[in-house]
Every structure is written in structure tokens, then in C-alpha cells.
Design an enzyme around this catalytic site. Structure first.
Site, PDB file in Angstrom:
ATOM      1  CD  GLU A  56      -1.433  -2.338   2.042  1.00 34.91           C
ATOM      2  OE1 GLU A  56      -2.249  -2.962   2.740  1.00 34.91           O
ATOM      3  OE2 GLU A  56      -0.218  -2.659   1.960  1.00 34.91           O
ATOM      4  NE  ARG A 186      18.203 -26.618  -6.929  1.00 35.37           N
ATOM      5  CZ  ARG A 186      19.175 -27.373  -7.425  1.00 35.37           C
ATOM      6  NH1 ARG A 186      20.353 -26.808  -7.708  1.00 35.37           N
ATOM      7  NH2 ARG A 186      18.995 -28.652  -7.641  1.00 35.37           N
ATOM      8  CD  GLU A 298      15.740 -29.248  -6.091  1.00 36.52           C
ATOM      9  OE1 GLU A 298      16.294 -29.900  -6.986  1.00 36.52           O
ATOM     10  OE2 GLU A 298      15.949 -28.038  -5.885  1.00 36.52           O
TER      11      GLU A 298
END
Length: 368
Positions: A56, A186, A298
Site C-alpha cells: 500500500e 532455489r 528435491e
């Protein structure tokens, strides 16, 4: 254009702005804001980085005096507390906007109350829920409610569901475009979680390369028996990105000297219990002690299966490659759950589906 469709259009545009903050805003929410006057956008802003101006404030600065008498469209209820920055609700009041439309209520009990503050100042405040902004804010809502990070499991697979050959060859199932996208992600998460099966097979670094680094992700290895070698790529690259090794309490006792070697190299060695409780405690510790808000998994199917079965994975990120392997013994991306009935399977809903080079990129979220 109806008022309803205009509101939706402006809030969706604000949501697209909010996504630009991914990697900088966390652990704060990603927030976007538009200042609109007479149907025209006069100010745009998003939360760029935690500790800096909120969406904002940036949108009001962009609008300047044109904000007076305008409507602000915000993806999240304006905050009403003094933190690292001042209350956005007060800034909107001071700028002279006459109407504020927000899509998601702020779940943070410390920051909530913006709607009431705006109304008390004579500004029309409208809560206009949208599924798209609820999806955007889901990671922040989860962190506030559970004190756990948002967990995304990523893998690349063939059309018939293999993540490698039976001998472990996986480089490369996905195309170069998909691999670049992974490196980009990543560089925007707090932690990358893997298991020893992946470490033994690939000796990965799990660092972001070839992309701007917004966050230096901590590598976290679930290593029950404390087998990670000091000669591994993960240990050798500790200077590039921090490393946590999570193992059993017995392993720390039995291999105390090896634990000391890893600590001397700079690794954080952490004891966890077996089972889903241990994985939950690991994620909770990463969040509470190290400020980890986003985790990219991963790993092989064994660890991914344990995380999915424990209800700890929020999102799946799958690259579907145009390859058929045709080997029943090739490893699958998720293993070890073994439901008895189809109704016992975990259900996911598709968020998005897109081309990624020659691959198809899928994003899915857990149902319920």
C-alpha cells in the site's frame, strides 16, 4: 463493465503484482495494491522485501496526490500495527482514499483490525473474497496458523512416471528450460530439503546457479545414520549456502567424532526422532530457530512419500517430460504410502498447467 467484474479485474491485477515479491517478501505475505481513480490505475505497488515498505505504501507513493478520492484494491487486509513499518491502514487514511477493497482477511492477530480502522475514519472498506488471492495468501495463512513452513515437493518424471533409470540415471529427464526454472526457485526459498538416497546417487550441491540470488537457501539433509561425508559437494559448498544435517540421536552418540567433523566444516547437526513426528519437528525447528518460511523438497520417492503421507507437503511442482521409459523397476517420485483403497489416496487439485520448453509444468495443491 460491471462493478463486480471491475473489482475482480483490479484485484487479480494486484495479485499478479504481489507475485513479484516472491523471494523477497517472505516470511511476510506477498501483497499487491492498485490505486484506481475514475476507472484508471494511478498507482501500483507490491511488498518487495521483508522489513521494507508494504504494498500500500509503495502504491500510494506511485500515485502521489492522485490517491486522494481514489479506491485502493489490495490482496490482503491492510495491517493495523506498528512493526518494522507503520500501519498501512493509517497511511491509506492520511492519503485521503475514500474506498478500500481487499480480498483476504489478515490472519495475523497482531496485524488485524485494518478494516475497522478504515471504517472508523469514514472510509468504505469492502471485503471481496477471491479464490485466486486465497491461493496467493495460503503460505502465509499456514505459517500463522501452524508455525510450519510452506513445503513444495518438486520432481521431473517421464510420461510413465519414472524419475530415473533403475540404475539411478536421472540427468537429464527435464529440459534445460525446466532446470533454469528450478534454479530460479532455489534462489527464492529459505531451504531445500533432500535425503541421503539423492545425495548418494547425485552428490548434488543444491545451490542456485545462473540466476539472481534473492535468498540463500539452507540445504537440509535427512541423514538418519549420519553418513554424509565431509568430501560431499554439500559440505564442500557450505561457504556458498548453509547446511543442516538431521539424524537420529543414536547416530550422534555413536558417530560423535563424525558429527564434530561436520560441525567443524560449518554444518548444523540436528537430532530428530523417527517417523512423521520427527519430520514435523524438523520443519517446526527450521521455522522457529532459523526463520525458514518456504521449503523446496528435491528428494527421492522414499522421503517424498513420508512427507506426503504425514500431510507435510502443501504443493507439488512436477515437470512431465516427453519420455517413455517402460521399466517397471524404475523409481517412482512418491513411494511407501501403499493405500489399500483408492479412497485412501491423497487428492490434489491442479493450480496451473503450462509449457516449459518441451516439458509440461504442473502445479498442484493438496485438497482439504
Amino acid at each position: 463493465m460491471s462493478a463486480e467484474s471491475a473489482t475482480r479485474r483490479f484485484l487479480l491485477a494486484a495479485a499478479r503484482l504481489a507475485l513479484r515479491g516472491h523471494g523477497g517478501a517472505e516470511p511476510n505475505p506477498m501483497v499487491g495494491c492498485l490505486i484506481v481513480r475514475d476507472g484508471h490505475v494511478v498507482g501500483r505497488g507490491w511488498h518487495r522485501r521483508c522489513g521494507e515498505a508494504h504494498a500500500e505504501i509503495n502504491a500510494l507513493a506511485d500515485a502521489g496526490e492522485r490517491a486522494r478520492g481514489a479506491t485502493a484494491y489490495v490482496t490482503l487486509e491492510p495491517c493495523n500495527h506498528h512493526g518494522r513499518t507503520g500501519p498501512c491502514s493509517h497511511a491509506l487514511i492520511a492519503a485521503g482514499v475514500t474506498r478500500v477493497v481487499f480480498a483476504t482477511r489478515d490472519p495475523n492477530p497482531t496485524a488485524t483490525g485494518g478494516m475497522q480502522a478504515l471504517e472508523a475514519a469514514g472510509i468504505e472498506a469492502v471485503h471481496h473474497p477471491l479464490p485466486e488471492t486465497d491461493e496467493l495468501n495460503a503460505p502465509f495463512v499456514k505459517r500463522v496458523a501452524t508455525r510450519l513452513p510452506w513445503v513444495t515437493a518438486k520432481w521431473a518424471q517421464t510420461l510413465d512416471g519414472a524419475i530415473a533409470t533403475r540404475r539411478g540415471e536421472s540427468q537429464w529427464i527435464s529440459c534445460e528450460t525446466s532446470r533454469r526454472r528450478v534454479h530460479r526457485e532455489r534462489a527464492r526459498v529459505d531451504a531445500i530439503l533432500t535425503g541421503m538416497g539423492t545425495v548418494r546417487a547425485d552428490d548434488p550441491r543444491l545451490t542456485a546457479r545462473g540466476t539472481p540470488i534473492l535468498r540463500r537457501a539452507r540445504r537440509v539433509v535427512v541423514d538418519r545414520h549420519l553418513e554424509l561425508e565431509a568430501s560431499s559437494a554439500l559440505v564442500k559448498t557450505i561457504a556458498q549456502a548453509p547446511l543442516t544435517v538431521a539424524c537420529s540421536r543414536e547416530a550422534i552418540t555413536e558417530r560423535a567424532s563424525h558429527a564434530d567433523v561436520l560441525r567443524a566444516a560449518g554444518a548444523d547437526v540436528l537430532a530428530i526422532d523417527d517417523g512423521p513426528e520427527g519430520l514435523t519437528a524438523l520443519l517446526r525447528d527450521l521455522h522457529a530457530r532459523l526463520g525458514v518460511s518456504t521449503v523446496l523438497v528435491e528428494a527421492g520417492g522414499g522421503l517424498v512419500g513420508k512427507l506426503v503421507d504425514a500431510g507435510l507437503v502443501d504443493e507439488l511442482w512436477v515437470f512431465l517430460a516427453p519420455i517413455v521409459m517402460g521399466d517397471a523397476e524404475a523409481p517412482a517420485p512418491v513411494r511407501g504410502i501403499d493405500p489399500v483403497r483408492l479412497g485412501d489416496c491423497t487428492r490434489w487439485r491442479t493450480l496451473s498447467m503450462a509449457r516449459s520448453g518441451d516439458d509440461v509444468e504442473l502445479r498442484l495443491r493438496r485438497r482439504g
